[in-house]
Design a protein around this motif. Structure first.
Motif, PDB file in Angstrom:
ATOM      1  N   PRO A   1      87.731  39.401  -5.864  1.00 14.25           N
ATOM      2  CA  PRO A   1      87.681  40.209  -7.090  1.00 14.25           C
ATOM      3  C   PRO A   1      88.642  39.738  -8.173  1.00 14.25           C
ATOM      4  O   PRO A   1      88.436  40.047  -9.353  1.00 14.25           O
ATOM      5  N   ASP A   2      89.672  38.983  -7.796  1.00 14.12           N
ATOM      6  CA  ASP A   2      90.624  38.492  -8.799  1.00 14.12           C
ATOM      7  C   ASP A   2      89.998  37.464  -9.745  1.00 14.12           C
ATOM      8  O   ASP A   2      90.527  37.215 -10.837  1.00 14.12           O
ATOM      9  N   ILE A   3      88.862  36.893  -9.364  1.00 13.87           N
ATOM     10  CA  ILE A   3      88.215  35.891 -10.217  1.00 13.87           C
ATOM     11  C   ILE A   3      87.646  36.517 -11.488  1.00 13.87           C
ATOM     12  O   ILE A   3      87.521  35.857 -12.516  1.00 13.87           O
ATOM     13  N   GLU A   4      87.323  37.801 -11.434  1.00 14.18           N
ATOM     14  CA  GLU A   4      86.763  38.483 -12.612  1.00 14.18           C
ATOM     15  C   GLU A   4      87.686  38.358 -13.819  1.00 14.18           C
ATOM     16  O   GLU A   4      87.213  38.212 -14.964  1.00 14.18           O
ATOM     17  N   ALA A   5      89.003  38.405 -13.586  1.00 12.40           N
ATOM     18  CA  ALA A   5      89.958  38.301 -14.696  1.00 12.40           C
ATOM     19  C   ALA A   5      90.040  36.870 -15.229  1.00 12.40           C
ATOM     20  O   ALA A   5      90.433  36.651 -16.383  1.00 12.40           O
ATOM     21  N   VAL A   6      89.684  35.903 -14.400  1.00 14.96           N
ATOM     22  CA  VAL A   6      89.741  34.493 -14.799  1.00 14.96           C
ATOM     23  C   VAL A   6      88.450  34.093 -15.513  1.00 14.96           C
ATOM     24  O   VAL A   6      88.472  33.436 -16.563  1.00 14.96           O
ATOM     25  N   LEU A   7      87.310  34.496 -14.926  1.00 14.12           N
ATOM     26  CA  LEU A   7      85.998  34.209 -15.510  1.00 14.12           C
ATOM     27  C   LEU A   7      85.102  35.414 -15.244  1.00 14.12           C
ATOM     28  O   LEU A   7      84.640  35.601 -14.121  1.00 14.12           O
ATOM     29  N   PRO A   8      84.859  36.260 -16.240  1.00 13.38           N
ATOM     30  CA  PRO A   8      84.028  37.442 -16.011  1.00 13.38           C
ATOM     31  C   PRO A   8      82.658  37.054 -15.450  1.00 13.38           C
ATOM     32  O   PRO A   8      82.060  36.056 -15.860  1.00 13.38           O
ATOM     33  N   PHE A   9      82.176  37.868 -14.523  1.00 14.49           N
ATOM     34  CA  PHE A   9      80.888  37.609 -13.882  1.00 14.49           C
ATOM     35  C   PHE A   9      79.769  37.515 -14.928  1.00 14.49           C
ATOM     36  O   PHE A   9      78.867  36.676 -14.814  1.00 14.49           O
ATOM     37  N   LYS A  10      79.842  38.353 -15.945  1.00  9.72           N
ATOM     38  CA  LYS A  10      78.826  38.343 -16.996  1.00  9.72           C
ATOM     39  C   LYS A  10      78.777  36.981 -17.694  1.00  9.72           C
ATOM     40  O   LYS A  10      77.682  36.463 -18.001  1.00  9.72           O
ATOM     41  N   VAL A  11      79.938  36.382 -17.939  1.00 11.09           N
ATOM     42  CA  VAL A  11      80.000  35.066 -18.585  1.00 11.09           C
ATOM     43  C   VAL A  11      79.364  34.006 -17.696  1.00 11.09           C
ATOM     44  O   VAL A  11      78.616  33.137 -18.172  1.00 11.09           O
ATOM     45  N   LEU A  12      79.652  34.072 -16.405  1.00 15.19           N
ATOM     46  CA  LEU A  12      79.075  33.112 -15.466  1.00 15.19           C
ATOM     47  C   LEU A  12      77.554  33.224 -15.446  1.00 15.19           C
ATOM     48  O   LEU A  12      76.837  32.217 -15.474  1.00 15.19           O
TER      49      LEU A  12
END
Length: 511
Positions: free
Chosen positions: A410-421
């Protein structure tokens, strides 16, 4: 905790795999174990091959172990389940099961728990630890069990969130990330949630500590699935060699196990370079697989992202990823790592494609933890439970792979939002909503309509986030302030009743 018939089917995971032989005596408090004694302080005047202690919240564990020793045969086993006094779950916001207090066992003596030091001190009772396991989330309702010599940062580790069933829990920090860091530092064993100890007398033969003991190293139970899909996974060692077993947990699940065997045959021609791990034919409700050493694609991608976040560059330092100015921003580099990983996972054999360029069958089990790059650099598919002989929207498969990567990290969301991916892969918000519905439908197939078989959801208490805790404090502060104002008005009214009535009426009618 009282175990009703629903919860017993999960509680049984604690020892159902162990294969006890000989005469057994159970001490099991409120566990509801069939044939178990109540919480006793006096043992029958007999000796047993096995004494099993699964405590309730009021049991003094060390005293119970001390009382059991003289009733154990010389080569017998004393099997003890216990909460860890310094369990990570208690630090992160779960109330102590014995006292009901938050941080209870951490800050005071609690005989219903044991520490690693208590375990080491069992030598004074003439006992040594033959095997040590860690049930997770804890010994009451275990979904997985880890043996102490098989916990590692890469693949097998007890980094999980602990639900609470007795009292609402606070979520003071990311429990999973904390455990991963503890594993890195080598201090994790002090903070596991609970222990399952197999103890023997020193008078019995002590095995060579240098040898790697055979037996069960890891178990994952799927008890909360629909009966026809209840397949459990075990990693075992025999004659020094590791292997994986999948076992049907119910008669209805045997057909699903046989389908997994068929899936291997279907997948052998699907990928260009990925090699599915072969399995032996299903026999007596059991499938066997080779154990693959290496690193999961999940771990490789996660490490790459963290490296880029920390150093601003790729682990692989690929010049071709740079733009004409020789630099790309962090987001672009992370997206490049996702592209590389997903290109590996969805690199199909051209002969397996239909004229539309889509495979004629779909491996829905395409989550990254199911792919391991072995020590020779070959990517191996280690789990292929869900394979369909039909076209499945490739964007849904890509969405599913990324979705579960974000669920596990879940910490990846702050690095690269899932929506952006998702937007990068051409999957807009509308498609995401559609795929989320497809995934929910699939999960309800596995776990039952409306999650019928995920029974622990019916018993879990509320999780209160740190933000929720701050809100609780704010509300309590306001409540205290209002009480103080009311008390002040009451004191004024007692001193001057006429002025007090006037103040009351003014406050009443000025609203």
């Amino acid at each position: 905790m009282i175990y009703n018939d629903e919860l017993k089917c999960i509680h049984k995971n604690l020892l159902s795999w162990y294969g006890l032989s000989g005469e057994c005596f159970y001490v099991s408090g409120n566990s509801g174990r069939d044939g178990a004694a109540d919480s006793v302080t006096v043992f029958p005047d007999e000796k047993y091959d096995n004494i099993i202690i699964v405590p309730d919240e009021s049991m003094d564990i060390i005293s119970m172990v001390s009382g059991a020793v003289s009733h154990l045969k010389e080569d017998g086993r004393l099997i003890v389940a216990a909460d860890n006094k310094f369990a990570l779950k208690y630090f992160s916001g779960v109330a102590n099961e014995s006292s009901g207090r938050y941080f209870g066992s951490i800050t005071s003596k609690d005989s219903s728990t044991v520490s690693l030091r208590d375990i080491n001190d069992l030598e004074a009772l003439g006992l040594y630890v033959e095997e040590k396991y860690y049930p997770y989330p804890d010994f009451r309702l275990p979904r997985s069990i880890y043996r102490s010599d098989f916990v590692n940062e890469m693949k097998i580790n007890p980094a999980v969130f602990t639900p609470a069933y007795d009292k609402d829990r606070y979520v003071l920090f990311d429990e999973e990330s904390a455990m991963r860091e503890m594993i890195k530092e080598g201090i994790w064993e002090n903070f596991v949630n609970s222990y399952l100890l197999v103890l023997k007398k020193y008078s019995a033969s002590i095995p060579d500590k240098k040898a790697e003991p055979d037996g069960m190293l890891y178990a994952r139970f799927n008890t909360e699935r629909a009966p026809q899909y209840r397949v459990d996974t075990f990693i075992k060692r025999k004659d020094g060699k590791l292997f994986v077993e999948k076992k049907a947990d119910s008669e209805e699940a045997v057909a699903h196990l046989e389908k997994i065997n068929e899936n291997y045959k279907l997948l052998t021609g699907l990928y260009r370079f990925i090699k599915p791990v072969p399995c032996d034919a299903a026999e007596n409700g059991v499938l066997s697989f080779e154990y693959v050493e290496g690193k999961t694609l999940d771990r490789k991608l996660y490490e790459s992202i963290i490296y880029i976040q920390t150093h601003g560059d790729s682990i692989n330092d690929r010049p071709e990823a740079d733009d004409q100015n020789g630099r790309r921003d962090q987001t672009a580099r992370i997206l490049a790592e996702f592209e590389k990983t997903l290109n590996t996972v969805f690199d199909y054999n051209p002969e397996a494609l239909t004229p539309d360029g889509i495979p004629g069958l779909a491996n829905v089990d395409c989550i990254l933890s199911n792919f391991i790059e072995d020590n020779e650099g070959t990517v191996r598919l280690i789990d292929y439970e869900w394979v369909y002989e039909k076209n499945v929207n490739p964007e849904y498969l890509k969405y599913r792979t990324c979705f579960y990567f974000y669920q596990d990290h879940p910490d990846i969301e702050a690095v690269l939002p899932f929506k952006v991916l998702m937007e990068h892969f051409g999957i807009d918000e509308k498609k995401c909503g559609k795929f989320a519905e497809m995934e929910d439908k699939f999960q309800q197939k596995v776990y039952g309509e409306n999650w019928k078989y995920q029974i622990t959801r019916n018993y879990a208490k509320k999780n209160i986030s740190f933000e929720g805790l701050e809100e609780d404090f704010r509300l309590k502060e306001n409540h205290i302030k209002n009480l103080e104002e009311s008390n002040a008005r009451l004191r004024r009214a007692l001193k001057n009743p006429v002025a007090g009535v006037s103040e009351f009426l003014h406050k009443k009618f000025s609203k």
